[in-house]
Scaffold this active site. Structure first.
Site, PDB file in Angstrom:
ATOM      1  N   HIS A 166      -9.348  -3.631  -1.599  1.00 40.77           N
ATOM      2  CA  HIS A 166      -8.316  -2.888  -0.866  1.00 40.77           C
ATOM      3  C   HIS A 166      -8.670  -1.397  -0.813  1.00 40.77           C
ATOM      4  CE1 HIS A 166      -3.901  -2.111   0.074  1.00 40.77           C
ATOM      5  NE2 HIS A 166      -4.340  -0.904  -0.266  1.00 40.77           N
ATOM      6  N   GLU A 167      -9.033  -0.819  -1.960  1.00 42.45           N
ATOM      7  CA  GLU A 167      -9.333   0.615  -2.004  1.00 42.45           C
ATOM      8  C   GLU A 167     -10.633   0.953  -1.277  1.00 42.45           C
ATOM      9  OE1 GLU A 167      -6.976   2.502  -2.716  1.00 42.45           O
ATOM     10  OE2 GLU A 167      -5.747   0.967  -3.669  1.00 42.45           O
TER      11      GLU A 167
ATOM     12  N   CYS B 190       0.848  -1.190   0.000  1.00 46.96           N
ATOM     13  CA  CYS B 190       0.000   0.000   0.000  1.00 46.96           C
ATOM     14  C   CYS B 190       0.883   1.239   0.000  1.00 46.96           C
ATOM     15  CB  CYS B 190      -0.894  -0.009   1.238  1.00 46.96           C
ATOM     16  SG  CYS B 190      -2.018   1.390   1.351  1.00 46.96           S
TER      17      CYS B 190
ATOM     18  N   HIS C 102     -10.132   1.258   2.354  1.00 47.01           N
ATOM     19  CA  HIS C 102      -9.618   2.572   2.766  1.00 47.01           C
ATOM     20  C   HIS C 102     -10.756   3.526   3.113  1.00 47.01           C
ATOM     21  CE1 HIS C 102      -5.279   2.636   2.374  1.00 47.01           C
ATOM     22  NE2 HIS C 102      -5.338   2.043   1.184  1.00 47.01           N
TER      23      HIS C 102
END
EC number: 3.5.1.88
Length: 152
Positions: free
Chosen positions: A130-131, A88, A134
């Site tokens: 993953h995004e 990341c 966030h």
């Protein structure tokens, strides 16, 4: 456009929940453009708005196929499993093995306000998860089975 400095841990903005985008206007489009430029400049495959200090629900992704910009993205469904390495831009020098869904059904808006509904598999599914994590204040290191320091 502008290239932003990517925020890194332990900055608190990375742990906050991003707010929905209520209106797509020139400011939102400018942020998407700057996110794209920042992602490419950092040689990343994805970037979420909180990573550049903007607590809004926006992501950009490019795994080498086409740029994908999503506003207010949601994962509607997940199937299967894939275990793989992740890194990341906000957690430099660390790589971890993370279990993610192999296939996801995603919904969001494009830069024109059009609703997108699509399925993603393998690497694209992993990057989207993953995004979108966030946007919930979740980092890959929170989900990693193991982590290691990667020499730069």
């Amino acid at each position: 456009m502008s290239v932003y400095q990517v925020i890194t841990v332990p900055n608190d903005i990375l742990r906050g929940k991003a707010l929905p985008v209520k209106e797509i206007n020139a400011g939102v489009l400018r942020v998407l453009d700057n996110m794209r430029d920042t992602m490419y400049a950092a040689d990343g495959v994805g970037l979420a708005a909180p990573q550049i200090g903007i607590p809004k629900r926006m992501i950009v992704v490019d795994i080498g196929e086409n740029l994908l910009e999503l506003i207010n993205p949601e994962i509607l469904k997940q199937e299967g499993n894939q275990l793989g390495s992740e890194g990341c831009l906000s957690v430099p020098g660390i790589v971890g093995r993370v279990n993610r869904a192999k296939k996801v059904l995603v919904k969001g808006l494009d830069r024109n306000g059009q609703e997108l509904n699509f399925a993603a598999v393998d690497l694209l599914a992993k990057v989207l998860q993953h995004e979108i994590d966030h946007l919930e204040g979740i980092l890959f290191i929170d989900k990693a089975i193991e982590t290691r320091i990667e020499k730069l």
